[in-house]
Design an enzyme around this catalytic site. Structure first.
Site, PDB file in Angstrom:
ATOM      1  N   GLY A   1       8.048  -1.227  -7.144  1.00 17.46           N
ATOM      2  CA  GLY A   1       7.938  -1.027  -5.707  1.00 17.46           C
ATOM      3  C   GLY A   1       7.072  -2.117  -5.105  1.00 17.46           C
ATOM      4  O   GLY A   1       6.064  -2.519  -5.697  1.00 17.46           O
TER       5      GLY A   1
ATOM      6  N   CYS B   1       1.901  -3.171  -5.076  1.00 21.04           N
ATOM      7  CA  CYS B   1       3.039  -3.052  -6.006  1.00 21.04           C
ATOM      8  C   CYS B   1       2.757  -1.965  -7.038  1.00 21.04           C
ATOM      9  O   CYS B   1       1.608  -1.664  -7.335  1.00 21.04           O
ATOM     10  CB  CYS B   1       3.276  -4.370  -6.757  1.00 21.04           C
ATOM     11  SG  CYS B   1       3.748  -5.758  -5.730  1.00 21.04           S
ATOM     12  N   ASP B   2       3.835  -1.434  -7.584  1.00 20.56           N
ATOM     13  CA  ASP B   2       3.710  -0.508  -8.700  1.00 20.56           C
ATOM     14  C   ASP B   2       4.994  -0.547  -9.509  1.00 20.56           C
ATOM     15  O   ASP B   2       6.081  -0.709  -8.945  1.00 20.56           O
ATOM     16  CB  ASP B   2       3.452   0.925  -8.231  1.00 20.56           C
ATOM     17  CG  ASP B   2       3.013   1.805  -9.390  1.00 20.56           C
ATOM     18  OD1 ASP B   2       1.835   1.702  -9.773  1.00 20.56           O
ATOM     19  OD2 ASP B   2       3.839   2.545  -9.921  1.00 20.56           O
ATOM     20  N   SER B   3       4.866  -0.424 -10.824  1.00 21.02           N
ATOM     21  CA  SER B   3       6.031  -0.492 -11.713  1.00 21.02           C
ATOM     22  C   SER B   3       6.066   0.687 -12.667  1.00 21.02           C
ATOM     23  O   SER B   3       5.022   1.153 -13.132  1.00 21.02           O
ATOM     24  CB  SER B   3       5.998  -1.778 -12.554  1.00 21.02           C
ATOM     25  OG  SER B   3       6.032  -2.926 -11.750  1.00 21.02           O
TER      26      SER B   3
ATOM     27  N   LYS C   1      -1.109   2.205  -2.377  1.00 22.88           N
ATOM     28  CA  LYS C   1      -2.066   1.212  -2.873  1.00 22.88           C
ATOM     29  C   LYS C   1      -2.379   0.190  -1.792  1.00 22.88           C
ATOM     30  O   LYS C   1      -3.533  -0.174  -1.581  1.00 22.88           O
ATOM     31  CB  LYS C   1      -1.509   0.523  -4.122  1.00 22.88           C
ATOM     32  CG  LYS C   1      -1.520   1.398  -5.357  1.00 22.88           C
ATOM     33  CD  LYS C   1      -0.916   0.676  -6.538  1.00 22.88           C
ATOM     34  CE  LYS C   1      -0.982   1.515  -7.797  1.00 22.88           C
ATOM     35  NZ  LYS C   1      -0.454   0.783  -8.969  1.00 22.88           N
TER      36      LYS C   1
END
Length: 194
Positions: A105, A68-70, A52
């Protein structure tokens, strides 16, 4: 002053950054998450966060870019955002009375130094043992449809959580302690962006 770019459409992440005095430029990555198929949640969120951020990095020659990623993992199953109300309801039936791990992340690119730091925050989430009617009512608010793991700690979903162990802002989508450490690793302080 160094430009700070948030490669995310998440209003919650933006609010967290603004709360600590960083008013980022928001640039949504529109990265196709279906391109990544990893079974390890730690590797999955780090890879997605990095990709991203990379889609936004391509448009700039200076500044910091944060992606970010969750995801939530419960009983070995990974949950991102639910596709519809039915899926959100089914997930909540699996999650209630259970413990999950929320993985976020974080990928921070420093374009001036040509460096990157990638870290994963992990927080345990203890879900209340709520009844089906409560789950239906919560899903009907549509809040769970917008969130990894089908709940928003900072919203109505917070009422359905018994406790968390670890960083609470990580559950919202951005670990502030982890971001502070990542900035320090690149020789920045949060006050550099005030």
């Amino acid at each position: 002053m160094t430009k700070f770019i948030l490669a995310s459409a998440s209003v919650a992440r933006l609010k967290l950054l603004q709360m600590i005095g960083i008013n980022p430029q928001v640039e949504v990555s529109n990265y196709d998450e279906s391109l990544i198929d990893l079974l390890n949640p730690h590797n999955l969120v780090n890879t997605l966060a990095e990709n991203k951020a990379l889609t936004v990095v391509e448009n700039h020659d200076h500044g910091l870019v944060l992606g970010c990623d969750s995801v939530l993992a419960v009983n070995g199953e990974i949950y991102g955002k639910p596709e519809n109300e039915e899926e959100a309801f089914h997930r909540w039936r699996q999650m209630r009375g259970n413990v999950g791990k929320l993985y976020t992340g974080h990928a921070l690119f420093d374009l001036r130094q040509d460096k990157k730091v990638i870290r994963c925050g992990i927080t345990e989430v203890y879900f209340a043992n709520v009844d089906d009617d409560t789950i239906r009512a919560y899903v009907a608010t549509e809040e769970p449809l917008k969130c990894a793991g089908s709940f928003a700690l900072e919203g109505r979903g917070g009422f359905l959580i018994d406790k968390i162990v670890g960083c609470h802002s990580n559950v919202i989508g951005l670990s502030l302690p982890l971001l502070r450490q990542m900035l320090a690793e690149l020789n920045y302080r949060v006050t550099d962006f005030w």
